[in-house]
Design a protein around this motif. Sequence first.
Motif, mmCIF file in Angstrom:
data_model
loop_
_atom_site.group_PDB
_atom_site.id
_atom_site.type_symbol
_atom_site.label_atom_id
_atom_site.label_comp_id
_atom_site.label_asym_id
_atom_site.label_seq_id
_atom_site.Cartn_x
_atom_site.Cartn_y
_atom_site.Cartn_z
ATOM 1 N N GLU A 1 -48.528 122.442 82.274
ATOM 2 C CA GLU A 1 -49.472 121.359 81.971
ATOM 3 C C GLU A 1 -48.753 120.029 81.745
ATOM 4 O O GLU A 1 -49.315 118.959 81.984
ATOM 5 N N PHE A 2 -47.491 120.103 81.277
ATOM 6 C CA PHE A 2 -46.736 118.892 80.951
ATOM 7 C C PHE A 2 -45.751 118.503 82.057
ATOM 8 O O PHE A 2 -44.931 117.610 81.862
ATOM 9 N N VAL A 3 -45.816 119.192 83.202
ATOM 10 C CA VAL A 3 -44.773 119.076 84.222
ATOM 11 C C VAL A 3 -45.306 118.435 85.504
ATOM 12 O O VAL A 3 -46.409 118.748 85.959
ATOM 13 N N TYR A 4 -44.503 117.556 86.088
ATOM 14 C CA TYR A 4 -44.712 117.077 87.459
ATOM 15 C C TYR A 4 -43.590 117.640 88.319
ATOM 16 O O TYR A 4 -42.412 117.522 87.971
ATOM 17 N N GLU A 5 -43.944 118.255 89.450
ATOM 18 C CA GLU A 5 -42.955 118.790 90.382
ATOM 19 C C GLU A 5 -42.891 117.901 91.611
ATOM 20 O O GLU A 5 -43.899 117.734 92.315
ATOM 21 N N HIS A 6 -41.711 117.355 91.880
ATOM 22 C CA HIS A 6 -41.558 116.460 93.022
ATOM 23 C C HIS A 6 -40.961 117.198 94.216
ATOM 24 O O HIS A 6 -39.878 117.789 94.114
ATOM 25 N N VAL A 7 -41.670 117.138 95.330
ATOM 26 C CA VAL A 7 -41.183 117.666 96.602
ATOM 27 C C VAL A 7 -40.578 116.487 97.355
ATOM 28 O O VAL A 7 -41.278 115.546 97.733
ATOM 29 N N TRP A 8 -39.273 116.555 97.561
ATOM 30 C CA TRP A 8 -38.540 115.406 98.078
ATOM 31 C C TRP A 8 -38.821 115.134 99.550
ATOM 32 O O TRP A 8 -39.012 116.052 100.343
ATOM 33 N N ARG A 9 -38.830 113.841 99.891
ATOM 34 C CA ARG A 9 -38.818 113.359 101.262
ATOM 35 C C ARG A 9 -37.649 112.384 101.388
ATOM 36 O O ARG A 9 -37.263 111.730 100.416
ATOM 37 N N LYS A 10 -37.108 112.285 102.584
ATOM 38 C CA LYS A 10 -36.031 111.335 102.809
ATOM 39 C C LYS A 10 -36.520 109.924 102.466
ATOM 40 O O LYS A 10 -37.616 109.534 102.860
ATOM 41 N N GLY A 11 -35.683 109.180 101.745
ATOM 42 C CA GLY A 11 -36.042 107.817 101.369
ATOM 43 C C GLY A 11 -36.761 107.699 100.051
ATOM 44 O O GLY A 11 -37.124 106.587 99.647
ATOM 45 N N ASP A 12 -36.965 108.820 99.348
ATOM 46 C CA ASP A 12 -37.559 108.757 98.005
ATOM 47 C C ASP A 12 -36.532 108.246 96.999
ATOM 48 O O ASP A 12 -35.376 108.694 96.993
ATOM 49 N N LEU A 13 -36.955 107.348 96.129
ATOM 50 C CA LEU A 13 -36.167 106.943 94.968
ATOM 51 C C LEU A 13 -36.937 107.355 93.735
ATOM 52 O O LEU A 13 -38.106 106.993 93.576
ATOM 53 N N LEU A 14 -36.289 108.128 92.862
ATOM 54 C CA LEU A 14 -36.898 108.540 91.606
ATOM 55 C C LEU A 14 -36.128 107.969 90.435
ATOM 56 O O LEU A 14 -34.889 107.888 90.465
ATOM 57 N N LEU A 15 -36.863 107.577 89.426
ATOM 58 C CA LEU A 15 -36.301 107.045 88.187
ATOM 59 C C LEU A 15 -36.959 107.780 87.040
ATOM 60 O O LEU A 15 -38.188 107.890 87.002
ATOM 61 N N TRP A 16 -36.150 108.330 86.102
ATOM 62 C CA TRP A 16 -36.757 108.995 84.953
ATOM 63 C C TRP A 16 -36.125 108.539 83.644
ATOM 64 O O TRP A 16 -34.963 108.158 83.583
ATOM 65 N N ASP A 17 -36.962 108.594 82.603
ATOM 66 C CA ASP A 17 -36.550 108.201 81.256
ATOM 67 C C ASP A 17 -35.949 109.427 80.584
ATOM 68 O O ASP A 17 -36.655 110.390 80.275
ATOM 69 N N ASN A 18 -34.654 109.378 80.384
ATOM 70 C CA ASN A 18 -33.921 110.518 79.847
ATOM 71 C C ASN A 18 -34.178 110.734 78.359
ATOM 72 O O ASN A 18 -33.834 111.778 77.809
ATOM 73 N N ARG A 19 -34.801 109.768 77.706
ATOM 74 C CA ARG A 19 -35.028 109.845 76.263
ATOM 75 C C ARG A 19 -36.262 110.652 75.904
ATOM 76 O O ARG A 19 -36.376 111.120 74.766
ATOM 77 N N CYS A 20 -37.166 110.813 76.855
ATOM 78 C CA CYS A 20 -38.436 111.471 76.534
ATOM 79 C C CYS A 20 -38.886 112.440 77.621
ATOM 80 O O CYS A 20 -40.037 112.878 77.612
ATOM 81 N N SER A 21 -38.002 112.768 78.560
ATOM 82 C CA SER A 21 -38.341 113.758 79.582
ATOM 83 C C SER A 21 -37.131 114.633 79.859
ATOM 84 O O SER A 21 -35.987 114.198 79.695
ATOM 85 N N SER A 22 -37.392 115.851 80.278
ATOM 86 C CA SER A 22 -36.339 116.752 80.757
ATOM 87 C C SER A 22 -36.661 117.094 82.201
ATOM 88 O O SER A 22 -37.777 116.869 82.681
ATOM 89 N N HIS A 23 -35.677 117.648 82.916
ATOM 90 C CA HIS A 23 -35.906 117.945 84.321
ATOM 91 C C HIS A 23 -35.154 119.204 84.730
ATOM 92 O O HIS A 23 -34.207 119.628 84.068
ATOM 93 N N ALA A 24 -35.598 119.795 85.827
ATOM 94 C CA ALA A 24 -35.030 121.036 86.352
ATOM 95 C C ALA A 24 -35.060 120.961 87.875
ATOM 96 O O ALA A 24 -35.677 120.065 88.461
#
Length: 287
Positions: free
Chosen positions: A240-263
């Motif tokens: 419920e708290f998760v977004y899953e990103h399926v990558w495409r070439k040319g994607d730029l992702l930015l995340w806030d390391n202070r309030c999110s975790s990633h896998a």
Amino acid sequence: MNILARDRLQIRPLTTHIGAEIRGVDLRQRPDDETVRRIYQAWLDHLVLVIPDQDLSQEDLLRVTACFGEPGHLDRPAKYHPPGFARMLPGIMLISNIRENGEPIGALPDGEMMFHHDMIHKEVPSKATLLYSVEIPSSGGNTLFASGYAAYETFDPAIRARLEGKHAQHHYNYGSMQRGDDRGVAAFNEFTHPVFRTHEETGRKAVYVNRLMTVKVVDMDPTESDVLLKALFDHAENREFVYEHVWRKGDLLLWDNRCSSHARTDFPADERRLMLRTTVAGTTRPY
């Protein structure tokens, strides 16, 4: 969809708790100050930004990174340059399974990774991470992002109270990096931070422990620590708290390391994956 009339910037939330896609911006061009301000605010609001269809040089990526703070220092510079790259600029890390002379050209080459916060094992962890896709496999290698805000705000109040004000120890082993003499680089690092971190810009609290690196709650019986951390890990990774990103070439992702975790999910070992990674240096020790 929120369309900003001045610069046609489009901001579309991706889930209820985390993630937004931004369109209407070509980051090869230097955005004006107002556009940068609006993107920065969208980042604070949504924790993770997805900016697709970019065609960035290394210089472009470093310039975009600087919009969010001081670019971070690399612990593990690239040993090789990928095909098509004459050189790698300082401040850019390769995330890749491509091998040269049998050795990966970049860091974090293979397989899945459990949820974690970047550099949580340091005294002042990274503020943000940017990841730009150059080559992607046909499937897998997805990145999942979990909202630490949502996890904190919905956690069982009775269990949360037992962890309020506590600190946790985080440990990360880089593998062997020794030179064989007394000038070698330590192969691991560890530090302690609050179990629940207060974001210095938004003032909101977020879960700040993770399954990959968090070892224990400091000054707590080991059995109790294990039980409480497992409950917190399980809750924080709720889909419920998760977004899953399926990558495409040319994607730029930015995340806030202070309030999110990633896998990361697994991907075919025989298919190439190449990402360029930069970080934004943290400004304060977590509190």
